[in-house]
Design a protein around this motif. Structure first.
Motif, mmCIF file in Angstrom:
data_model
loop_
_atom_site.group_PDB
_atom_site.id
_atom_site.type_symbol
_atom_site.label_atom_id
_atom_site.label_comp_id
_atom_site.label_asym_id
_atom_site.label_seq_id
_atom_site.Cartn_x
_atom_site.Cartn_y
_atom_site.Cartn_z
ATOM 1 N N ASP A 149 -46.257 -43.891 -109.933
ATOM 2 C CA ASP A 149 -46.409 -44.724 -108.747
ATOM 3 C C ASP A 149 -47.159 -44.200 -107.695
ATOM 4 N N ASP A 150 -48.021 -42.920 -107.921
ATOM 5 C CA ASP A 150 -49.084 -42.599 -106.966
ATOM 6 C C ASP A 150 -50.034 -43.710 -106.622
ATOM 7 N N TYR A 151 -50.440 -44.642 -107.565
ATOM 8 C CA TYR A 151 -51.484 -45.554 -107.271
ATOM 9 C C TYR A 151 -51.167 -46.304 -106.217
ATOM 10 N N GLY A 152 -49.859 -46.941 -105.998
ATOM 11 C CA GLY A 152 -49.523 -47.699 -104.758
ATOM 12 C C GLY A 152 -49.395 -47.133 -103.449
ATOM 13 N N ARG A 153 -49.379 -45.661 -103.375
ATOM 14 C CA ARG A 153 -48.788 -44.972 -102.056
ATOM 15 C C ARG A 153 -49.870 -45.553 -101.020
ATOM 16 N N PHE A 157 -53.826 -47.305 -100.509
ATOM 17 C CA PHE A 157 -53.812 -48.544 -101.375
ATOM 18 C C PHE A 157 -54.290 -49.604 -100.620
ATOM 19 N N PHE A 158 -53.759 -50.239 -99.453
ATOM 20 C CA PHE A 158 -54.046 -51.371 -98.927
ATOM 21 C C PHE A 158 -55.134 -51.073 -97.960
ATOM 22 N N ALA A 159 -55.209 -49.806 -97.405
ATOM 23 C CA ALA A 159 -56.336 -49.652 -96.338
ATOM 24 C C ALA A 159 -57.433 -49.604 -97.269
ATOM 25 N N GLY A 160 -57.621 -48.917 -98.572
ATOM 26 C CA GLY A 160 -58.860 -48.918 -99.309
ATOM 27 C C GLY A 160 -59.588 -50.317 -99.361
ATOM 28 N N ALA A 161 -59.026 -51.296 -98.871
ATOM 29 C CA ALA A 161 -59.782 -52.731 -98.689
ATOM 30 C C ALA A 161 -61.215 -52.499 -98.025
ATOM 31 N N ALA A 225 -48.649 -44.654 -88.257
ATOM 32 C CA ALA A 225 -48.075 -45.070 -88.957
ATOM 33 C C ALA A 225 -49.076 -45.850 -90.071
ATOM 34 N N PRO A 226 -48.576 -45.904 -91.296
ATOM 35 C CA PRO A 226 -49.383 -46.699 -92.448
ATOM 36 C C PRO A 226 -49.502 -48.198 -91.985
ATOM 37 N N GLU A 227 -48.296 -48.584 -91.914
ATOM 38 C CA GLU A 227 -48.330 -50.102 -91.363
ATOM 39 C C GLU A 227 -49.201 -50.317 -90.274
#
Length: 321
Positions: A149-153, A157-161, A225-227
């Protein structure tokens, strides 16, 4: 980060299909550097230096997705695997018996096990995207990256867009360059209606550039915050998508029917850009960003404050002999 962002845009400006594959190569290596141990990093870095193309394949069919059994054997496939005809070191996610997902970098021959027959798309055909069946392979054929589950940390994960946004920006710039060249070649650059359309395209491109630049820096810093980081990257996603669609429409209106001929450079550019802009879950990215902002207690200007300006370098002191 600024150098990488500029390079991704440069590659996308020259060829979006190459840009898509290069962005996947960069993404895979970034995951290796982030989650693998030193020995694995060293081995895979040597593979990269020797010319192996990496990629990230995480999409899979609703049934028959990639799974890793208790004995270390792989079963199932990945679909929409960009570069399936070229990638020799794909990073894949495999479902474990307990439901978690593990990253593996597989050692493969280019095009082996790849089915490209269904890749009959409007644009981005040169990416050689397809379905790859891993059944019969196992841990012996790859290298484990990180922990389950490291892949979705998050926010990585999302910010790499931001990386594919940088490539798309290059595609937007290529369309505008073709738009400008056509107007110059047809002696219509002085027409005020053409200038108005071209000016709107320039606004869209420059807005995208500024947003992608800031999104990349926020994602790299990972401060706060990641969000909130993800929300800004999603804001940039929405803006770049709309900018790309607008730039295509403006170029089509200015160039007219000639731009739809296969012999015209705009035809291939707009097909590739329109296809590449179709990233997954655009509505969720937009509404997720909007929900985050509406729920925030800070004023809008404080959500993503500007970074402080760097201190000026000290002036050299003159020494007199």
């Amino acid at each position: 980060m600024d150098a990488l962002r500029a390079l991704l845009t440069e590659v996308g400006r020259e060829n979006l299909a190459v840009g898509r594959l290069y962005e996947g190569h960069v993404n895979a290596l970034a995951l290796v550097l982030r989650y693998a141990d030193a020995a694995v990093i060293g081995a895979l870095a040597r593979d990269a230096r020797e010319g192996h193309l990496f990629g990230v394949w995480n999409t899979e069919p609703a049934e028959g997705g990639l799974a890793l059994d208790a004995e270390g054997g792989l079963h199932g496939a990945k679909n929409y695997a960009s570069g399936a005809g070229f990638v020799t070191r794909p990073l894949v996610t495999a479902r474990l018996p307990d439901g978690r997902r593990l990253m593996l970098v597989m050692r493969m021959e280019a095009g082996r096990r790849a089915d490209l027959s269904a890749w009959r798309v409007h644009g981005m055909r040169a990416t050689a995207t397809g379905t790859v069946d891993f059944s019969g392979l196992g841990l012996r054929d790859g290298t484990v990256i990180g922990a389950p589950d490291d892949y979705g940390r998050q926010p990585f994960f999302f910010a790499g867009a931001w990386r594919f946004l940088a490539v798309q920006l290059g595609g937007i710039e290529a369309v505008i360059e073709t738009h400008r060249a056509h107007l110059a070649a047809t002696d219509r650059a002085g027409d005020p209606h053409q200038q108005a359309r071209f000016g709107r395209a320039m606004v869209a491109a420059e807005t995208s550039r500024l947003l992608v630049e800031r999104a990349a820096r926020l994602a790299a810093a990972e401060e706060g915050a990641p969000e909130r980081i993800i929300a800004y990257v999603n804001l940039a996603r929405a803006a770049v998508e709309q900018a790309g669609l607008d730039v295509i429409a403006l170029a089509q209106r200015s160039i007219g029917l000639a731009g739809f001929l296969e012999s015209h450079p705009l035809e291939g550019l707009m097909r590739d850009l329109a296809t590449y802009l179709r990233q997954p879950a655009p509505d969720a990215a937009l509404t997720g960003m909007a929900a985050h902002v509406m729920a925030a207690r800070e004023p809008l200007h404080a959500l993503w404050p500007d970074a402080p300006a760097p201190e000026p370098a000290p002036r050299p002191t003159k020494v007199f002999g």
